[in-house]
Design a protein around this motif. Sequence first.
Motif, mmCIF file in Angstrom:
data_model
loop_
_atom_site.group_PDB
_atom_site.id
_atom_site.type_symbol
_atom_site.label_atom_id
_atom_site.label_comp_id
_atom_site.label_asym_id
_atom_site.label_seq_id
_atom_site.Cartn_x
_atom_site.Cartn_y
_atom_site.Cartn_z
ATOM 1 N N LEU A 35 2.933 -23.661 -51.045
ATOM 2 C CA LEU A 35 3.490 -22.365 -50.657
ATOM 3 C C LEU A 35 2.473 -20.997 -50.633
ATOM 4 C CD1 LEU A 35 6.146 -21.128 -49.562
ATOM 5 C CD2 LEU A 35 6.692 -20.408 -51.966
ATOM 6 N N ALA A 36 1.593 -21.263 -51.872
ATOM 7 C CA ALA A 36 0.760 -20.136 -51.785
ATOM 8 C C ALA A 36 -0.290 -20.341 -50.813
ATOM 9 C CB ALA A 36 -0.004 -20.156 -53.261
ATOM 10 N N LEU A 37 -0.663 -21.536 -50.263
ATOM 11 C CA LEU A 37 -1.586 -21.876 -49.178
ATOM 12 C C LEU A 37 -0.809 -21.403 -48.020
ATOM 13 C CD1 LEU A 37 -3.292 -25.013 -50.382
ATOM 14 C CD2 LEU A 37 -4.152 -22.723 -50.604
ATOM 15 N N PHE A 38 0.407 -21.866 -47.858
ATOM 16 C CA PHE A 38 0.866 -21.652 -46.688
ATOM 17 C C PHE A 38 1.249 -20.227 -46.138
ATOM 18 C CE2 PHE A 38 4.857 -21.416 -43.872
ATOM 19 C CZ PHE A 38 4.280 -21.923 -42.750
ATOM 20 N N VAL A 39 1.428 -19.416 -46.956
ATOM 21 C CA VAL A 39 1.631 -17.890 -46.420
ATOM 22 C C VAL A 39 0.332 -17.330 -45.468
ATOM 23 C CG1 VAL A 39 1.873 -15.573 -47.371
ATOM 24 C CG2 VAL A 39 3.342 -17.272 -48.126
ATOM 25 N N PRO A 40 -0.870 -17.261 -46.290
ATOM 26 C CA PRO A 40 -2.107 -16.997 -45.300
ATOM 27 C C PRO A 40 -2.242 -17.628 -44.070
ATOM 28 C CG PRO A 40 -2.678 -17.581 -47.418
ATOM 29 C CD PRO A 40 -1.376 -17.727 -47.495
ATOM 30 N N LEU A 41 -1.863 -19.180 -44.293
ATOM 31 C CA LEU A 41 -1.944 -19.930 -43.145
ATOM 32 C C LEU A 41 -1.134 -19.579 -42.074
ATOM 33 C CD1 LEU A 41 -3.234 -22.529 -41.822
ATOM 34 C CD2 LEU A 41 -1.612 -23.739 -43.048
ATOM 35 N N ILE A 42 0.134 -19.210 -42.434
ATOM 36 C CA ILE A 42 1.077 -18.762 -41.210
ATOM 37 C C ILE A 42 0.840 -17.481 -40.729
ATOM 38 C CG2 ILE A 42 2.871 -17.870 -42.567
ATOM 39 C CD1 ILE A 42 3.578 -20.224 -39.874
ATOM 40 N N VAL A 43 0.011 -16.834 -41.346
ATOM 41 C CA VAL A 43 -0.135 -15.233 -40.816
ATOM 42 C C VAL A 43 -1.461 -15.633 -39.836
ATOM 43 C CG1 VAL A 43 -1.529 -13.137 -41.127
ATOM 44 C CG2 VAL A 43 0.445 -14.028 -42.849
ATOM 45 N N TYR A 44 -2.451 -16.517 -40.082
ATOM 46 C CA TYR A 44 -3.372 -16.695 -39.209
ATOM 47 C C TYR A 44 -2.929 -17.719 -38.053
ATOM 48 C CZ TYR A 44 -7.970 -19.109 -37.922
ATOM 49 O OH TYR A 44 -9.103 -19.376 -37.433
#
Length: 83
Positions: A35-44
């Motif tokens: 989840l911590a990796l997904f948050v910036p990834l979804i913004v990108y």
Amino acid sequence: MKTSLMLLFVWLVVANVSGMLPSKDNHWRRAYVLLALFVPLIVYVFYENPWWVGLLAIVAAASVFRWPVIYFMRWVRRGLKSE
């Protein structure tokens, strides 16, 4: 293919493989990291692609995180019923 989509596909593969591995804490530690990796990834993903691609990415993540999503929806329903 755009970089954000390649990273998203790698994230999805890692999430599915980590879900297949045995865990003593019911995979919660891995879920927090994913989840911590997904948050910036979804913004990108939203930044680099059309909005509907970002929504598809969120749906794909919800299929991976189905139990946290179910618990969150139950929590929201309890909060709405108490008002």
